[in-house]
Design an enzyme around this catalytic site. Sequence first.
Site, PDB file in Angstrom:
ATOM      1  N   ASP A  66       0.846  -1.186   0.000  1.00 19.44           N
ATOM      2  CA  ASP A  66       0.000   0.000   0.000  1.00 19.44           C
ATOM      3  C   ASP A  66       0.886   1.243   0.000  1.00 19.44           C
ATOM      4  O   ASP A  66       2.098   1.136   0.165  1.00 19.44           O
ATOM      5  CB  ASP A  66      -1.007  -0.001   1.158  1.00 19.44           C
ATOM      6  N   TYR A  68       2.927   4.732   0.829  1.00 22.81           N
ATOM      7  CA  TYR A  68       3.592   5.271   2.014  1.00 22.81           C
ATOM      8  C   TYR A  68       2.575   6.053   2.833  1.00 22.81           C
ATOM      9  O   TYR A  68       1.729   6.761   2.285  1.00 22.81           O
ATOM     10  CB  TYR A  68       4.723   6.210   1.610  1.00 22.81           C
ATOM     11  N   PHE A  79       6.446   2.749  -4.307  1.00 26.17           N
ATOM     12  CA  PHE A  79       7.831   2.930  -3.865  1.00 26.17           C
ATOM     13  C   PHE A  79       8.426   4.288  -4.204  1.00 26.17           C
ATOM     14  O   PHE A  79       9.518   4.616  -3.726  1.00 26.17           O
ATOM     15  CB  PHE A  79       8.742   1.811  -4.407  1.00 26.17           C
ATOM     16  N   HIS A 189       9.047  -8.490   0.627  1.00 27.99           N
ATOM     17  CA  HIS A 189       8.982  -7.035   0.478  1.00 27.99           C
ATOM     18  C   HIS A 189      10.336  -6.417   0.832  1.00 27.99           C
ATOM     19  O   HIS A 189      11.039  -6.913   1.717  1.00 27.99           O
ATOM     20  CB  HIS A 189       7.894  -6.490   1.416  1.00 27.99           C
TER      21      HIS A 189
END
Length: 222
Positions: A66, A68, A79, A189
């Site tokens: 999801d 930031y 990202f 991740h």
Amino acid sequence: MNVRIEASWREALAAEFDKLYFGILTDRIRSEYQSGHAIYPPAGQIFRALDLCPLDRVRVVILGQDPYHGAGQAEGLAFSVPHGIAVPPSLVNIKQEIADDLGRPSIITGGELLPWVEQGVLLLNTTLTVRSGEAASHQGLGWETFTDAVIQLVSQRCDHVVFLLWGSPARRKAAMIDATRHCILEAPHPSPLSAHRGFFGCRHFSRANAYLQQQGLAPIQW
């Protein structure tokens, strides 16, 4: 909410926008933005990943979790952070893996990943919005169903796409992808909580480029 989405995606997803779950999702998300809580990204950037990378230009999909959840960070691209914002730890780890994998630094000097998007890299999260300071707070509202549809469209309408699935929510999307037509690469991740469990050393960037070149396509300048 003043959202925008590029024409090829708007047409391809038209049936999805008409489904009952999407209407319920839209109402929930609109209520969140109107609730007084800070919600990220800004509403106009919810579909920015799609808006900046038309369906017929997709060559690589990087799938995160999801957005930031810190102020000023999320900009609708998984990202990526806007120019001038400190590089978040997950992206620090991504850039470290690029350097280790390719033997040279990333072309990304800060945290803004538009140079990748311009090469056909779709930077998609499995959930497209989040409450400030509350990671995963909008999971389960319906975004996962919508991003399932996005992944299925890429799988069905594009050829020889590399899917980089990072983290458990992203890796669950592997079932949506035709592995006979595309390259699927999975890893934990890149968050500091999980990067050492297999993201570091995954060599996804060289492996993605090797696949593209095997198909006669230009590699990504990472």
